[in-house]
Design a protein around this motif. Structure first.
Motif, PDB file in Angstrom:
ATOM      1  N   VAL A 100       0.847  -1.196   0.000  1.00 23.81           N
ATOM      2  CA  VAL A 100       0.000   0.000   0.000  1.00 23.81           C
ATOM      3  C   VAL A 100       0.883   1.248   0.000  1.00 23.81           C
ATOM      4  O   VAL A 100       2.043   1.191   0.420  1.00 23.81           O
ATOM      5  CB  VAL A 100      -0.954   0.026   1.220  1.00 23.81           C
ATOM      6  N   PRO A 101       0.358   2.375  -0.459  1.00 26.78           N
ATOM      7  CA  PRO A 101       1.153   3.613  -0.491  1.00 26.78           C
ATOM      8  C   PRO A 101       1.438   4.144   0.911  1.00 26.78           C
ATOM      9  O   PRO A 101       0.521   4.294   1.726  1.00 26.78           O
ATOM     10  CB  PRO A 101       0.280   4.593  -1.277  1.00 26.78           C
ATOM     11  N   ALA A 102       2.708   4.431   1.188  1.00 26.72           N
ATOM     12  CA  ALA A 102       3.082   5.043   2.466  1.00 26.72           C
ATOM     13  C   ALA A 102       2.769   6.529   2.477  1.00 26.72           C
ATOM     14  O   ALA A 102       2.661   7.133   3.551  1.00 26.72           O
ATOM     15  CB  ALA A 102       4.569   4.821   2.736  1.00 26.72           C
ATOM     16  N   ASP A 103       2.628   7.128   1.301  1.00 25.02           N
ATOM     17  CA  ASP A 103       2.404   8.568   1.187  1.00 25.02           C
ATOM     18  C   ASP A 103       1.056   8.893   0.553  1.00 25.02           C
ATOM     19  O   ASP A 103       0.804  10.024   0.167  1.00 25.02           O
ATOM     20  CB  ASP A 103       3.529   9.229   0.384  1.00 25.02           C
ATOM     21  N   GLY A 104       0.173   7.898   0.447  1.00 26.88           N
ATOM     22  CA  GLY A 104      -1.132   8.111  -0.147  1.00 26.88           C
ATOM     23  C   GLY A 104      -2.207   8.305   0.904  1.00 26.88           C
ATOM     24  O   GLY A 104      -1.923   8.659   2.057  1.00 26.88           O
ATOM     25  N   TYR A 105      -3.438   8.032   0.545  1.00 20.41           N
ATOM     26  CA  TYR A 105      -4.577   8.275   1.426  1.00 20.41           C
ATOM     27  C   TYR A 105      -4.441   7.448   2.698  1.00 20.41           C
ATOM     28  O   TYR A 105      -4.377   6.219   2.656  1.00 20.41           O
ATOM     29  CB  TYR A 105      -5.868   7.949   0.695  1.00 20.41           C
TER      30      TYR A 105
END
Length: 370
Positions: A100-105
């Motif tokens: 999953v994105p660490a810097d996303g939503y």
């Protein structure tokens, strides 16, 4: 017209929001708020039976969303998170690895940590520039590009190549750019998820989400999960989303125009420490964004001195509103550190509305000047 000789996005949206051109039929189809339907004696007729399973208004909205995303099918959900969580429940299980994105939503990370990890799913987090490398060990990749709120960009074609080589499933959150700005399926994604609450609905008054794709096995599994979990979109909400979709292309064009103009103005302002907008030629993500995006979107991020400076920006403005969602007709400001994003106290996400460009730029300049 687009490069394929078909209608452009905005034209297709307008057509999708209307009904068949039959004399006496309403130009805009009414909603069908039905929970139950008359059953046929032919039990294999495939007709609507129950409101949690299907609805005519859903189908028209889903057809429009599939067309815009370049998919064979789309499924409407009660929110963007309902679309994401339903999809992840289908794809991951004990012993699988989810990236999953660490810097996303941030809610995606919270759901993965609080609900999926206890089931035996290994959760890996990576920032946009590390997604392709991190995908080498994942079974399912949940990507977001541009990421919200930093607006960094993921190389989706390269990421899809990594996933395909490993038989991993790639899901891309397309909320920020919308299908008017980017089509992840054409870049190799298996599924697209998005919040239609944002720019597609565009009036800050509706929650909706969707999943789109062309893999029949995955779409059937997600549809089954929606049926069993009940994470459906109400027929009236589906009708409102469909009605809003007709003007979405026009609204998004103005939002992109305002975002570019604001980014150019703000990067030269002494009160602004930094600006991120993938449409700026000197943005670190510009070359990649230009290669895979059709429009650069209505969001930009700025960094001011501190939290007080962000609050003052809104308080001194006549046009800006403080709101945490984005994509609406009003230009909004959201100080992201208040939600726990790993950003500085003065970091703010600006979601540009559809105000006249000169008006909103003048308003922001006056508010920054104090």
């Amino acid at each position: 017209m687009d490069v394929d000789g078909q209608y452009g996005d905005s034209t297709r949206s307008v057509r999708a929001a209307g009904s068949a051109a039959e004399p006496g039929a309403p130009v805009t189809p009414p909603p069908v708020p039905a929970a139950a339907y008359h059953l046929s004696s032919d039990e294999d007729a495939g007709l609507d039976t129950y409101g949690r399973a299907s609805n005519p208004t859903w189908r028209q909205l889903e057809s429009a969303l599939a067309d815009l995303e370049g998919a064979t099918a789309a499924l409407a959900f009660g929110s963007g998170m309902a679309a994401i969580t339903s999809t992840l429940r289908v794809l991951v299980g004990p012993g699988t690895t989810l990236l999953v994105p660490a810097d996303g939503y941030y809610q995606v990370r919270r759901y993965a940590a609080e609900r999926l990890a206890p089931l035996g799913v290994t959760i890996v987090e990576a920032e946009a520039h590390d997604m392709c490398a991190a995908a080498e060990t994942a079974d399912v990749v949940m990507a977001e590009s541009p990421v919200n709120p930093t607006l960094d960009v993921v190389d989706l074609h390269r990421l899809a190549t990594v996933c395909r080589r490993r038989s991993a499933v790639l899901v891309v959150d397309n909320t920020t750019p919308t299908p008017f700005g980017q089509r992840p399926l054409s870049l190799g994604a298996d599924l697209v998820v998005a919040s239609a609450t944002k720019a597609l609905s565009g009036h800050s008054d509706l929650l909706a989400g969707y999943v789109a794709g062309s893999r029949g096995d995955l779409m059937a599994a997600v549809e089954r999960e929606r049926l069993l979990s009940g994470a459906i979109l109400g027929p009236l909400e589906a009708w409102l989303a469909l009605r809003s979709l007709g003007s979405a292309g026009l609204r998004f064009e103005r939002q992109c125009q305002n975002a570019m103009a604001a980014a150019l103005m703000l990067r030269a302002h002494p009160a602004v420490r930094s600006v991120r907008y993938p449409g700026l030629p000197d943005d670190p993500a510009h070359d990649l964004a230009a290669a895979q995006m059709r429009r650069f979107g209505g969001l930009l991020s700025i960094e001011l001195a501190d939290a007080a400076a962000v609050h003052a920006l809104v308080e001194r403005s006549a046009l800006l509103v403080a709101a945490t969602s984005f994509g609406g007709i009003h230009t909004s400001v959201d100080r992201r550190a208040r939600w726990g994003d790993p950003v500085s106290p003065g970091f703010a996400r600006l979601s540009m509305g559809i105000e006249d460009t000169d008006d909103v730029l003048t308003d922001i300049e006056r508010a920054l000047a104090g």
